[in-house]
Each structure stands twice: as structure tokens, then as C-alpha cells.
Motif scaffolding. Structure first.
Motif, short mmCIF file in Angstrom:
data_model
loop_
_atom_site.label_atom_id
_atom_site.label_comp_id
_atom_site.label_asym_id
_atom_site.label_seq_id
_atom_site.Cartn_x
_atom_site.Cartn_y
_atom_site.Cartn_z
N SER A 20 0.84 -1.21 0.00
CA SER A 20 0.00 0.00 0.00
C SER A 20 0.87 1.25 0.00
O SER A 20 0.51 2.26 -0.62
N LEU A 21 2.00 1.21 0.67
CA LEU A 21 2.92 2.35 0.66
C LEU A 21 3.46 2.58 -0.75
O LEU A 21 3.53 3.72 -1.22
N ARG A 22 3.82 1.51 -1.43
CA ARG A 22 4.32 1.66 -2.81
C ARG A 22 3.23 2.20 -3.72
O ARG A 22 3.49 3.00 -4.62
N GLY A 23 2.00 1.79 -3.49
CA GLY A 23 0.88 2.32 -4.29
C GLY A 23 0.69 3.81 -4.04
O GLY A 23 0.46 4.58 -4.98
N ASP A 24 0.79 4.22 -2.77
CA ASP A 24 0.68 5.64 -2.45
C ASP A 24 1.78 6.43 -3.15
O ASP A 24 1.54 7.51 -3.70
N CYS A 25 3.00 5.91 -3.11
CA CYS A 25 4.13 6.59 -3.75
C CYS A 25 3.93 6.67 -5.26
O CYS A 25 4.22 7.71 -5.87
N ALA A 26 3.43 5.59 -5.86
CA ALA A 26 3.20 5.59 -7.31
C ALA A 26 2.17 6.64 -7.70
O ALA A 26 2.28 7.28 -8.75
#
Length: 69
Positions: A20-26
Motif C-alpha cells: 500500500s505504501l508503494r501504491g501511495d508513492c506511485a
């Protein structure tokens, strides 16, 4: 008084995992435009003034070798 409203495009998941953190960053990538190249400019010596070094620090630096031990 102004009523400031905050709108989030996606629900905030404070207990999320790495995915979910990587999705937020993307999702934020388009907002993080970085300049292509930063070229530092040299500072004229006339602008460097007012530097004071305590005597104990000056003695410590003076006792150090130039290239390490």
C-alpha cells in the motif's frame, strides 16, 4: 473564518503494508517533478565571512593528519 476542507483521493491506511505504501508513492510520482540537472554555483570569497572557530576545535583540527591515519 474560512472553512478549509481537505479531500483525499484515496482512503488513508495508517496500518498498511509495503504494497500500500508503494501504491501511495506511485500515485504521488506525477507531483514530484525534479529538475533535470542542478549545477551548483561557486560562492565568491567576498561573501564568506564571520566564521568563528573555537580555539579548542582549531587545535584539534591542527593536530589531525591531512589524509587520515
Amino acid at each position: 473564518m474560512t472553512n478549509l476542507k481537505v479531500h483525499t483521493p484515496a482512503p488513508v491506511d495508517l496500518e498498511g503494508d509495503l504494497a500500500s505504501l508503494r501504491g501511495d508513492c506511485a500515485r504521488m510520482v506525477p507531483h514530484w517533478a525534479a529538475p533535470e540537472r542542478i549545477v551548483p554555483r561557486p560562492v565568491p570569497l567576498s561573501l564568506i565571512h564571520g566564521v568563528k572557530v573555537p580555539p579548542t576545535s582549531a587545535r584539534l583540527l591542527e593536530a589531525m593528519s591531512d589524509y587520515g591515519d
